[in-house]
Each structure stands twice: as C-alpha cells, then as structure tokens.
Enzyme design. Structure first.
Site, PDB file in Angstrom:
ATOM      1  N   ASP A   1       0.858  -1.184   0.000  1.00 15.12           N
ATOM      2  CA  ASP A   1       0.000   0.000   0.000  1.00 15.12           C
ATOM      3  C   ASP A   1       0.895   1.235   0.000  1.00 15.12           C
ATOM      4  O   ASP A   1       1.813   1.342   0.819  1.00 15.12           O
ATOM      5  CB  ASP A   1      -0.915   0.009   1.222  1.00 15.12           C
ATOM      6  CG  ASP A   1      -1.968   1.091   1.123  1.00 15.12           C
ATOM      7  OD1 ASP A   1      -2.989   0.849   0.456  1.00 15.12           O
ATOM      8  OD2 ASP A   1      -1.772   2.167   1.713  1.00 15.12           O
TER       9      ASP A   1
ATOM     10  N   GLU B   1      -4.595   2.546  -4.228  1.00 17.70           N
ATOM     11  CA  GLU B   1      -3.131   2.491  -4.201  1.00 17.70           C
ATOM     12  C   GLU B   1      -2.614   1.184  -3.611  1.00 17.70           C
ATOM     13  O   GLU B   1      -1.469   1.104  -3.147  1.00 17.70           O
ATOM     14  CB  GLU B   1      -2.583   3.673  -3.391  1.00 17.70           C
ATOM     15  CG  GLU B   1      -2.953   3.667  -1.919  1.00 17.70           C
ATOM     16  CD  GLU B   1      -4.276   4.365  -1.622  1.00 17.70           C
ATOM     17  OE1 GLU B   1      -4.466   4.777  -0.466  1.00 17.70           O
ATOM     18  OE2 GLU B   1      -5.107   4.488  -2.540  1.00 17.70           O
TER      19      GLU B   1
END
Length: 263
Positions: free
Chosen positions: A142, A185
């Site tokens: 992440d 993301e």
C-alpha cells in the site's frame, strides 16, 4: 472470385451432366448415320425408339443445365455468401469476446491484473503448489500517504505514480508471479516457489525501488514510499485466511511508521 464448396460441387455436377449430354448426342448422331437398307425392320424400329429416347434425354439435360445455371446456382451463391459472412462475423465476435474477457481481468490504468484475476490466481496457486509441496508467498503493498499526492498534484499525477509503481513491480518480479492492482493504491504479488528468507529480501528490494521512483512536477520531486506485508502460506489456511494474514502484516507495517516491510 472466391468459390465456396457448395458452388464447386455444383460446377462438378454441371460438368458431369454436360458429359452425359455429349455422349447421348454422339449416340444419336451415330444412329442417324444408319440407313434403313442396312437394318432389318425390327432393328430399325428399335433404333428409331432409341433415337427418340435420346432426343428426350437431351432435352431433359438441356433443361436441367439451364435451370441449374439460372435458378439453382444463384440460390447456392447467395447461401454461400451468407454462410461466409456469418463465419466472418463469428470470428470477429469471438475475437471481441476474448478482448472483453481480457479487459475484465485487467486494470485499465496500469495494465496489471485486477482484483478479480488475483483472487482466482491465488486460489489456483495454493491448490497447484500445495500438490507438489512448494512454498507460496504473498505480498500486500500500500502506497504511503497517497491521498496527499492526489490532493497536492492532482489525479493525473496520482495516476502517473500508480503506473510507475506498476512498472517497478513488474521489473522486480518473475514472469510466473502474479502482480495485481487490488484497487486504489493497493497492490499484491503472489510469489511461488521461494523460501521465506528470499521472499523477505525481495520485498525489501521492491520497497527500496519504489522509494527511488523519480517523478517531478515543476522541478519538484514527488516522494513515494510503500508499506509491505509479507506472508508465507502455512499449507493449512484457506486463501481468504492467507490473504487476511498478509493484510494484517501490512497494517502492522503502517502502524510501525510506514515505508517498511513486515513479515
């Protein structure tokens, strides 16, 4: 001009009919050359009967040839063309279906595999590598503070960052590893046949490579880092439990200060 099989078969039939007609014509011509003086009464009647039969046969063949050429062949031609168009349309639709199926499994922004593909691949990898008793590793990544990139530089620059990260992940993985964008993301990598020690080293190399991505806006460099949770399958847990364990390690890396690997 292209001829279809049905048309070719029709032309062969026409040739055969024409050949039979020519043979009958030659027989009739040969019979016409005979004179009554060279034949008895019975033979003369038989010859006359055969000649009449040949005349009717020639008329029948002529009618068959004309109807075949002007009535049957146009219908065959139309059906053959329609069949060819249907085949071409089928091929186009089949290719389009494959393209759509591929698109359904691919992330449009980065060109990576998407979450749907990842879920199916993770399940299959555990089944197949479990059979041969080989390790399966999972990384969940992440990007740190990615929202601030979008807020500060705009979504276009945020998309550029995601594409660069995707390119980086592909560079550092093997062709048979599964690299996917799960959404936003967040990314995931399924790594097969790699021991835990080397799996952790690979994750650290990826973390470092992401932090070295060079993007600038108006000569201002954009700093990108990632947190990574790394887990090795224990050969007992389900793919969902395996994923949750790697995800928990990711959040542990986040809580420990980000830009780090937690195994």
């Amino acid at each position: 001009m292209r001829f279809y099989k049905s048309e070719t078969s029709f032309f062969i039939l026409i040739v055969f009919l024409g050949g039979v007609g020519i043979m009958l014509y030659r027989v009739q011509t040969a019979l016409g050359m005979l004179t009554p003086l060279s034949m008895g009464p019975d033979i003369a009647m038989l010859v006359d009967y055969v000649a009449q039969a040949n005349g009717f046969a020639l008329l029948f063949l002529a009618a068959a040839l004309l109807s075949g050429i002007f009535l049957i062949y146009p219908l065959i031609r139309i059906q053959a063309q329609d069949h060819g168009k249907l085949q071409q349309m089928t091929q186009i639709l089949s290719a389009r279906s494959e393209t759509l199926a591929q698109a359904a499994l691919t992330d449009g922004l980065t060109g990576m595999q998407n979450r749907r593909y990842f879920d199916e691949a993770l399940k299959e990898y555990l089944v197949q590598f479990g059979r041969i008793d080989k390790p399966v590793g999972l990384m969940i990544l992440d990007l740190d503070h990615f929202k601030s990139v979008n807020d500060t530089y705009g979504h276009d620059m945020g998309d550029a960052v995601l594409r660069e990260v995707a390119h980086c992940l592909k560079d550092y993985t093997r062709y048979h590893d599964v690299v996917a964008r799960l959404g936003g993301e967040e990314f995931a990598i399924v790594v097969s046949n790699m021991e835990k020690e080397y799996l952790a080293k690979l994750a650290e190399r990826i973390r470092k490579a992401v932090s070295e991505i060079a993007l600038t806006v108006d000569d201002v460099p954009i700093k990108v880092t990632t947190s990574i949770g790394v887990a090795e399958w224990d050969r007992q847990e389900s793919w969902q439990d395996f994923y949750r364990r790697a995800d928990q390690l990711l959040y542990q890396a986040k809580n420990m200060g980000r830009n780090r690997v937690c195994t």
